[in-house]
Scaffold this active site. Structure first.
Site, PDB file in Angstrom:
ATOM      1  N   ARG A   1      -5.697  23.660 -16.834  1.00 42.54           N
ATOM      2  CA  ARG A   1      -5.588  24.516 -15.706  1.00 42.54           C
ATOM      3  C   ARG A   1      -4.344  24.214 -14.744  1.00 42.54           C
ATOM      4  O   ARG A   1      -3.093  24.958 -14.764  1.00 42.54           O
ATOM      5  CB  ARG A   1      -6.818  24.252 -14.700  1.00 42.54           C
ATOM      6  CG  ARG A   1      -6.983  25.722 -13.650  1.00 42.54           C
ATOM      7  CD  ARG A   1      -6.028  25.561 -12.650  1.00 42.54           C
ATOM      8  NE  ARG A   1      -6.167  24.190 -11.612  1.00 42.54           N
ATOM      9  CZ  ARG A   1      -5.233  23.812 -10.497  1.00 42.54           C
ATOM     10  NH1 ARG A   1      -4.480  24.830 -10.374  1.00 42.54           N
ATOM     11  NH2 ARG A   1      -5.424  23.061  -9.971  1.00 42.54           N
ATOM     12  N   ASP A   2      -4.087  23.177 -14.245  1.00 43.87           N
ATOM     13  CA  ASP A   2      -3.144  22.632 -13.341  1.00 43.87           C
ATOM     14  C   ASP A   2      -1.743  22.709 -14.317  1.00 43.87           C
ATOM     15  O   ASP A   2      -0.808  22.625 -13.885  1.00 43.87           O
ATOM     16  CB  ASP A   2      -3.443  21.400 -12.889  1.00 43.87           C
ATOM     17  CG  ASP A   2      -2.252  20.966 -11.532  1.00 43.87           C
ATOM     18  OD1 ASP A   2      -1.629  21.768 -11.298  1.00 43.87           O
ATOM     19  OD2 ASP A   2      -2.467  19.860 -11.244  1.00 43.87           O
TER      20      ASP A   2
ATOM     21  N   HIS B   1      -4.675  11.907  -7.509  1.00 43.39           N
ATOM     22  CA  HIS B   1      -4.146  12.857  -8.097  1.00 43.39           C
ATOM     23  C   HIS B   1      -2.625  12.707  -7.845  1.00 43.39           C
ATOM     24  O   HIS B   1      -2.187  13.107  -6.827  1.00 43.39           O
ATOM     25  CB  HIS B   1      -4.521  14.260  -7.825  1.00 43.39           C
ATOM     26  CG  HIS B   1      -3.759  15.366  -8.446  1.00 43.39           C
ATOM     27  ND1 HIS B   1      -4.660  16.274  -9.188  1.00 43.39           N
ATOM     28  CD2 HIS B   1      -2.674  15.969  -8.416  1.00 43.39           C
ATOM     29  CE1 HIS B   1      -4.021  17.330  -9.855  1.00 43.39           C
ATOM     30  NE2 HIS B   1      -2.528  16.986  -9.190  1.00 43.39           N
TER      31      HIS B   1
ATOM     32  N   CYS C   1       4.071  22.212  -9.252  1.00 43.88           N
ATOM     33  CA  CYS C   1       3.710  23.359  -8.155  1.00 43.88           C
ATOM     34  C   CYS C   1       4.754  24.183  -7.931  1.00 43.88           C
ATOM     35  O   CYS C   1       5.974  23.569  -7.527  1.00 43.88           O
ATOM     36  CB  CYS C   1       3.144  22.610  -7.275  1.00 43.88           C
ATOM     37  SG  CYS C   1       2.539  23.759  -5.686  1.00 43.88           S
TER      38      CYS C   1
ATOM     39  N   ASN D   1       2.087  16.193 -13.780  1.00 46.28           N
ATOM     40  CA  ASN D   1       1.254  15.210 -13.513  1.00 46.28           C
ATOM     41  C   ASN D   1       1.286  13.902 -14.271  1.00 46.28           C
ATOM     42  O   ASN D   1       2.178  14.085 -15.284  1.00 46.28           O
ATOM     43  CB  ASN D   1      -0.514  15.919 -13.772  1.00 46.28           C
ATOM     44  CG  ASN D   1      -0.679  17.063 -12.754  1.00 46.28           C
ATOM     45  OD1 ASN D   1      -1.204  16.651 -11.839  1.00 46.28           O
ATOM     46  ND2 ASN D   1      -0.415  18.212 -13.372  1.00 46.28           N
TER      47      ASN D   1
END
Length: 286
Positions: free
Chosen positions: A15-16, A206, A239, A248
């Site tokens: 997802r991210d 995170h 992002c 990440n």
């Protein structure tokens, strides 16, 4: 130093890691990635986002991916940013949802065109619907350290968002270094203070790797007593509303570090290293 016996890794790559990719990734490719990660031992994974497909075309197949995850028996998380999204998640029989609110109001406005206060108000009906269906709720505090628009994010702003989430009944709160500019001192201090203020709350770390300090920040959070961390296979992510932010912390690098330190993750490092090239091949940013 503190080396917890067990660390939970929550994979957020499907997802991210993929949602902001400019080139369309096929549903079958996503399923293949999820299957490989599941086979490597990942027990909890963020896989879908029930956002407007016109705004995020990459997530247009979320209902089909959710059904695939249900068939696998995977404990997966779906991002549900509004009431319409939670209704779709309930219909898809999603076991866990995630909401997000930026501690930086400027970031929040650029991301979803709402102030932090407005987003927190909107969370209430989402929580109520999820609680009624006995769905696990993860609450993200985005930009919890620094912000590309506001600079330093005050600890009191982070506390205010956490407090609101706790009052609504969040099952866990995920503290995000969304632009990857946190440092270990800041991470240790913030998590230590949060755990002192809210000792009954489960916190998750995170971290993005913009300044190549994501692994160091994981270590700092561990010293503050955090034992749950998000990561993304191949270091995927970033992002669009955080200029310059990279992906990440890499799942395979994180698991390798933890394994060598004697922390149990129940994940197969060798398998993760084999999956990483496939994950990276889906991205145009790596």
């Amino acid at each position: 130093m503190i080396f917890p016996k067990e660390i939970e890794i929550i994979e957020v790559g499907p997802r991210d890691g993929l949602q902001n990719e400019p080139k369309q990734i096929s549903t079958e490719q996503k399923k293949q990635l999820i299957s490989q990660l599941y086979a490597a031992g990942i027990e909890r994974m963020e896989t879908v986002s029930f956002v407007n497909p016109k705004l995020v075309p990459q997530m247009a197949d979320s209902a089909e991916i959710a059904q695939f995850c249900n068939d696998l028996g995977l404990q997966y998380i779906a991002l549900t940013p509004n009431v319409k999204a939670i209704d779709r998640a309930i219909e898809a029989k999603v076991p866990q949802i995630a909401v997000f609110v930026g501690a930086s109001s400027t970031f929040n406005q650029k991301n979803i065109n709402k102030t932090t206060s407005e987003s927190l108000i909107e969370c209430k009906p989402i929580f109520e619907k999820a609680k009624k269906e006995d769905i696990f709720i993860r609450a993200y505090v985005s930009m919890a350290f620094t912000c590309p628009y506001e600079g330093h994010v005050s600890f009191s702003d982070v506390v205010d968002v956490c407090k609101h989430f706790i009052e609504l009944g969040a099952d866990e709160i995920d503290i995000g270094d969304t632009n990857g500019k946190a440092n270990p001192k800041m991470v240790y201090e913030r998590f230590s203070r949060l755990k002192d203020l809210f000792p009954e709350t489960t916190f998750v770390g995170h971290f993005h790797d913009t300044q190549k300090m994501a692994l160091e920040n994981v270590l700092a959070a561990m010293q503050a007593g955090v034992t749950k961390f998000d990561s993304s296979i191949g270091g995927l992510g970033g992002c669009p509303f955080s200029p310059g932010a990279t992906g990440n912390v890499s799942t395979e690098e994180l698991v390798r570090m933890l394994t060598e330190m004697g922390c149990q993750t129940n994940l197969d490092v060798d398998q993760l290293l084999k999956i990483s090239p496939y994950a990276k091949s889906l991205s145009s940013r790596i």
